[in-house]
Scaffold this active site. Sequence first.
Site, PDB file in Angstrom:
ATOM      1  N   HIS A  65       0.802  -1.232   0.000  1.00 21.22           N
ATOM      2  CA  HIS A  65       0.000   0.000   0.000  1.00 21.22           C
ATOM      3  C   HIS A  65       0.827   1.270   0.000  1.00 21.22           C
ATOM      4  O   HIS A  65       0.275   2.354   0.159  1.00 21.22           O
ATOM      5  CB  HIS A  65      -0.915   0.051   1.222  1.00 21.22           C
ATOM      6  CG  HIS A  65      -1.981  -0.976   1.221  1.00 21.22           C
ATOM      7  ND1 HIS A  65      -3.257  -0.720   0.763  1.00 21.22           N
ATOM      8  CD2 HIS A  65      -1.978  -2.263   1.613  1.00 21.22           C
ATOM      9  CE1 HIS A  65      -3.994  -1.816   0.894  1.00 21.22           C
ATOM     10  NE2 HIS A  65      -3.232  -2.772   1.409  1.00 21.22           N
TER      11      HIS A  65
ATOM     12  N   LYS B 173      -8.816  13.531   4.950  1.00 21.65           N
ATOM     13  CA  LYS B 173      -7.899  12.387   4.902  1.00 21.65           C
ATOM     14  C   LYS B 173      -6.913  12.575   6.038  1.00 21.65           C
ATOM     15  O   LYS B 173      -6.852  13.646   6.639  1.00 21.65           O
ATOM     16  CB  LYS B 173      -7.171  12.329   3.555  1.00 21.65           C
ATOM     17  CG  LYS B 173      -6.573  13.674   3.115  1.00 21.65           C
ATOM     18  CD  LYS B 173      -5.897  13.580   1.755  1.00 21.65           C
ATOM     19  CE  LYS B 173      -6.834  13.672   0.573  1.00 21.65           C
ATOM     20  NZ  LYS B 173      -6.913  12.470  -0.226  1.00 21.65           N
ATOM     21  N   ARG B 174      -6.139  11.515   6.338  1.00 22.89           N
ATOM     22  CA  ARG B 174      -5.082  11.677   7.336  1.00 22.89           C
ATOM     23  C   ARG B 174      -4.160  12.834   6.951  1.00 22.89           C
ATOM     24  O   ARG B 174      -3.981  13.107   5.776  1.00 22.89           O
ATOM     25  CB  ARG B 174      -4.261  10.373   7.445  1.00 22.89           C
ATOM     26  CG  ARG B 174      -4.971   9.233   8.150  1.00 22.89           C
ATOM     27  CD  ARG B 174      -5.308   9.565   9.596  1.00 22.89           C
ATOM     28  NE  ARG B 174      -4.114   9.862  10.374  1.00 22.89           N
ATOM     29  CZ  ARG B 174      -3.388   8.965  11.031  1.00 22.89           C
ATOM     30  NH1 ARG B 174      -3.756   7.705  11.048  1.00 22.89           N
ATOM     31  NH2 ARG B 174      -2.315   9.319  11.694  1.00 22.89           N
TER      32      ARG B 174
ATOM     33  N   LYS C 274       0.441  14.500   1.362  1.00 21.94           N
ATOM     34  CA  LYS C 274      -0.940  14.741   0.916  1.00 21.94           C
ATOM     35  C   LYS C 274      -1.208  16.233   0.685  1.00 21.94           C
ATOM     36  O   LYS C 274      -2.214  16.625   0.117  1.00 21.94           O
ATOM     37  CB  LYS C 274      -1.935  14.172   1.926  1.00 21.94           C
ATOM     38  CG  LYS C 274      -1.853  12.638   2.057  1.00 21.94           C
ATOM     39  CD  LYS C 274      -2.855  12.117   3.078  1.00 21.94           C
ATOM     40  CE  LYS C 274      -2.683  10.655   3.401  1.00 21.94           C
ATOM     41  NZ  LYS C 274      -3.341   9.759   2.417  1.00 21.94           N
TER      42      LYS C 274
ATOM     43  N   THR D  97      -8.702   6.492  -1.727  1.00 23.70           N
ATOM     44  CA  THR D  97     -10.037   5.892  -1.856  1.00 23.70           C
ATOM     45  C   THR D  97     -11.110   6.940  -1.580  1.00 23.70           C
ATOM     46  O   THR D  97     -12.239   6.816  -2.057  1.00 23.70           O
ATOM     47  CB  THR D  97     -10.208   4.702  -0.895  1.00 23.70           C
ATOM     48  OG1 THR D  97      -9.683   5.068   0.382  1.00 23.70           O
ATOM     49  CG2 THR D  97      -9.498   3.468  -1.401  1.00 23.70           C
TER      50      THR D  97
ATOM     51  N   LYS E  61     -14.993   7.979  -3.251  1.00 22.55           N
ATOM     52  CA  LYS E  61     -16.238   8.273  -2.519  1.00 22.55           C
ATOM     53  C   LYS E  61     -16.809   9.616  -2.960  1.00 22.55           C
ATOM     54  O   LYS E  61     -18.028   9.769  -3.122  1.00 22.55           O
ATOM     55  CB  LYS E  61     -15.973   8.259  -1.007  1.00 22.55           C
ATOM     56  CG  LYS E  61     -15.534   6.884  -0.502  1.00 22.55           C
ATOM     57  CD  LYS E  61     -14.893   6.940   0.879  1.00 22.55           C
ATOM     58  CE  LYS E  61     -14.090   5.659   1.129  1.00 22.55           C
ATOM     59  NZ  LYS E  61     -13.183   5.768   2.292  1.00 22.55           N
TER      60      LYS E  61
HETATM   61  C1  Z15 Z   1      -2.614   3.378   4.779  1.00 18.21           C
HETATM   62  O1  Z15 Z   1      -3.832   3.820   5.093  1.00 18.21           O
HETATM   63  C2  Z15 Z   1      -2.173   3.368   3.456  1.00 18.21           C
HETATM   64  C3  Z15 Z   1      -0.921   2.907   3.181  1.00 18.21           C
HETATM   65  C4  Z15 Z   1      -0.096   2.448   4.195  1.00 18.21           C
HETATM   66  O2  Z15 Z   1       1.125   1.978   3.921  1.00 18.21           O
HETATM   67  C5  Z15 Z   1      -0.544   2.465   5.523  1.00 18.21           C
HETATM   68 CL1  Z15 Z   1       0.469   1.905   6.765  1.00 18.21          CL
HETATM   69  C6  Z15 Z   1      -1.795   2.930   5.808  1.00 18.21           C
HETATM   70  C7  Z15 Z   1      -3.131   3.827   2.380  1.00 18.21           C
HETATM   71  C8  Z15 Z   1      -2.497   4.581   1.209  1.00 18.21           C
HETATM   72  O3  Z15 Z   1      -1.790   5.700   1.698  1.00 18.21           O
HETATM   73  C9  Z15 Z   1      -3.587   5.020   0.248  1.00 18.21           C
HETATM   74  O4  Z15 Z   1      -3.050   5.639  -0.897  1.00 18.21           O
HETATM   75  C10 Z15 Z   1      -4.412   3.824  -0.198  1.00 18.21           C
HETATM   76  O5  Z15 Z   1      -5.544   4.238  -0.942  1.00 18.21           O
HETATM   77  C11 Z15 Z   1      -4.897   3.033   1.005  1.00 18.21           C
HETATM   78  O6  Z15 Z   1      -3.825   2.683   1.857  1.00 18.21           O
HETATM   79  C12 Z15 Z   1      -5.602   1.748   0.603  1.00 18.21           C
HETATM   80  O7  Z15 Z   1      -4.855   1.028  -0.331  1.00 18.21           O
END
Ligand code: Z15
Length: 805
Positions: free
Chosen positions: A358, A546-547, A552, A654, A658
């Site tokens: 991810h 988002k976080r 970002k 994601t 949405k």
């Molecule tokens: C996280 O929420 C994502 C990646 C990570 O390595 C960790 Cl530890 C947590 C996110 C990505 O930043 C995001 O781009 C992606 O859409 C999401 O995972 C689901 O794949």
Amino acid sequence: MTKNWKSPKQFVCLFTQKAKILFNEEPAALTPKKVYLVLANLVKDLIYDDWLATEQRYDARQTKQVYYFSIEFLLGRLLDANLMNCGMENMAREGLKELGFDLDAIMPLEADPGLGNGGLGRLAACFIDSLAALQLPGHGCSIRYQYGLFEQHIVDGQQVELPDTWLQDGFPWETKRSDKAVHVRYGGSAYMRPDGKGGLECVHEGYSSVLAIPYDVPVPGYRNHTVNTLRLWQAEYTPDGLFGQGQGGDFRKVLQYRDTTQQISRFLYPDDSTEEGRKLRLMQEYFFVSAGLQSIVRHYRGQHRDLREFDRYVALHINDTHPALLIPELMRILMDEEGMGWEEAWRITVASTSYTNHTIMPEALERWSIPLFQSLLPRVYLIVEELNRRWLAAYRRKFPGREDKAEQVAILWGGQVRMANLAVVGSHSVNGVAELHTKILEESTLHPFYEVYPERFNNKTNGVTHRRWLLESNPPLAALISDTIGTDWIRHPKKLKELLPYRDDPSFQEKLAQVKQDRKDALVRWIQETRGVAVDPHSLFDIQIKRFHMYKRQLLNILHVYSLYLRLLDDPDAVPLPQTFLFGGKAAASYGEAKVVIKLIHTVARLIDQEPRVREKLKVLFLENYNVSLGQRLFPAADVSEQISTASKEASGTGNMKFMMNGAITLGTLDGANVEIHRLVGDENCVIFGLRAEEVQKYYREGGYSSWDLYRQDEEIRRVLDVFQKNPLFSQLYEDLLRRNDEYFVLKDFAAYREAHQEILRRYQDRPGWLRASAVNIAQSGHFSSDRTVSQYARDIWKVKPIRV
Ligand code: Z15
């Protein structure tokens, strides 16, 4: 027990019974929270028969099942979703009305389960929803954290973290299964000795053992009688768990063991800035992986005779590297407990396991210090060591003399265990989460592995469940869609495309505009009631939720808003229409810069509020404690979706999907899944700006660009950066952008971003054009349903097929 509620009257009767059983009270005497609990328990009763039947059916058919291991499942509230899936929402609404309660007032009383924090955790929740909707035999496996990430409060413009006590009033959806508990071992020492049959066996002694107790949460499909399981493990102390030392009389050791044990499932993401915190996190990862696997193997043993066929009946998926210990743990079980040899165990392990990556951010790729790993998991460490030895030997045979490459692919190197390398070597499938991300994995991040195992690599672009994010979150839009094209889109989200012919239909556009306004009005009312802040419902709603992370680029967004403020000071007509900029998201407690950006957003918000010349045109609002249920209010109300990460950094995103599903227009970089959104809707229906991933990577290779030069050339950038004079806290951001050369290209992309916003305003003023774009986005969003994504995983990776229940 009843299969269904036949009438509101029967509902009232069952409700009254349940209130008596749970609280010994008449319905009229119940507090609203108790009404929620009674209702949740009634819904769970509805699900129970199908839950058992589903399990029996899977066993009877000897079907292959998937287990999706994830350190997070960001579920969101379950009452609404479960009522929707059972098709009982109206019945509950009517019945409650007869009892004098309002379902819409009851639903917000449910606490958001604190079992995740961001995209990865929410993706896992979407996936189990889609698995059940598609009648695929697949279950989730995770930890029952007593406390979630944290509850975000804002005090004086700054983030303050409070404990997230989501479990305080109980979690009515779970069922404790003490009879299915297993033991997980930590510590002690492990060594090999002759087994008396000419081979070796492992001895693991002096360990402590922790009791793992499963709590099962049912995952019902959409009106199809399939009910899968999310199994959450809780760590408990057992009086005889401390090997040898309990009886010896060292009571301090016993107490310490008890404390550590109880810590394991206490917090999501314990602070990893201390050695203690890191150790706990590693204990968590091993905990749910070992417990989950033991229960899977035990169940398999009850169903099948030959463990050599394990991979025919079981698919194990690891969501990022957090569950990657599954690989050596399965080896341990197959060899130590089932007596298998290394080769056979390895074949089965690789054939069963698949891995999703991810992120390409190097600091996010997990590494553990070998001394920590070895002391906590001595037996597992021996297996990792042997695996590393065999893998490197094979690799060196293939690339003799290339120690530079061997270094990159090693599992053990520089005193660390590299989890991503372990995951790739131990899986038959490795996938990225968007086309661009997978390409970067193949060409750079995991390139040396791609050279050896090209057939393992594949892409599975993320998706989100349209049931929660459209049907449940935006009922008026769902109703408009169904009135226009019928209801088939609910089971076949691709059919949303049938909206395309209506994109220029004035009567459809009119209704679409009304729905958006209705959702904006609802959000404005909610903000007024809960935060006491007034927002102009007729302004353009531009949302970034988002976080918080520097890549970002919430910083780019707020600096641009500040530039609008400056322009409005000079010229009250500089902006053609009122705009509201909404922000939401948590910064990691230890992430100083991201927290300063939150402070900056609040500072700019105040400047604007205090300036009569500007506040009619601009509003900035930070909504605290962004979570799933707040997201469900925000996505439907958005006009513009901010997806502005530095190209190449956001694996997929994601939230972008949405927003699209709810008819917002994407304002974004060509990063992650934005690339695919852009391809589907075209330039006319989204606004793309900024550096491309290849340009960003080229700059990185060549040592970046000079942000000082830009600063000197661009007057607006110079003026904007004054905002950092407002508070000494912001000097850190100044350092990042200028002295540390703007790692995320905020200044480099600033001019293009400003242009993109002007383009958005031009388009927004062309009402029919804007509504057409909105319609096209909704119509094309079916591709981003997690039903599509999960079907692809099922077909290409897991090899599982739907089972009717
Ligand atoms: C996280 O929420 C994502 C990646 C990570 O390595 C960790 Cl530890 C947590 C996110 C990505 O930043 C995001 O781009 C992606 O859409 C999401 O995972 C689901 O794949």
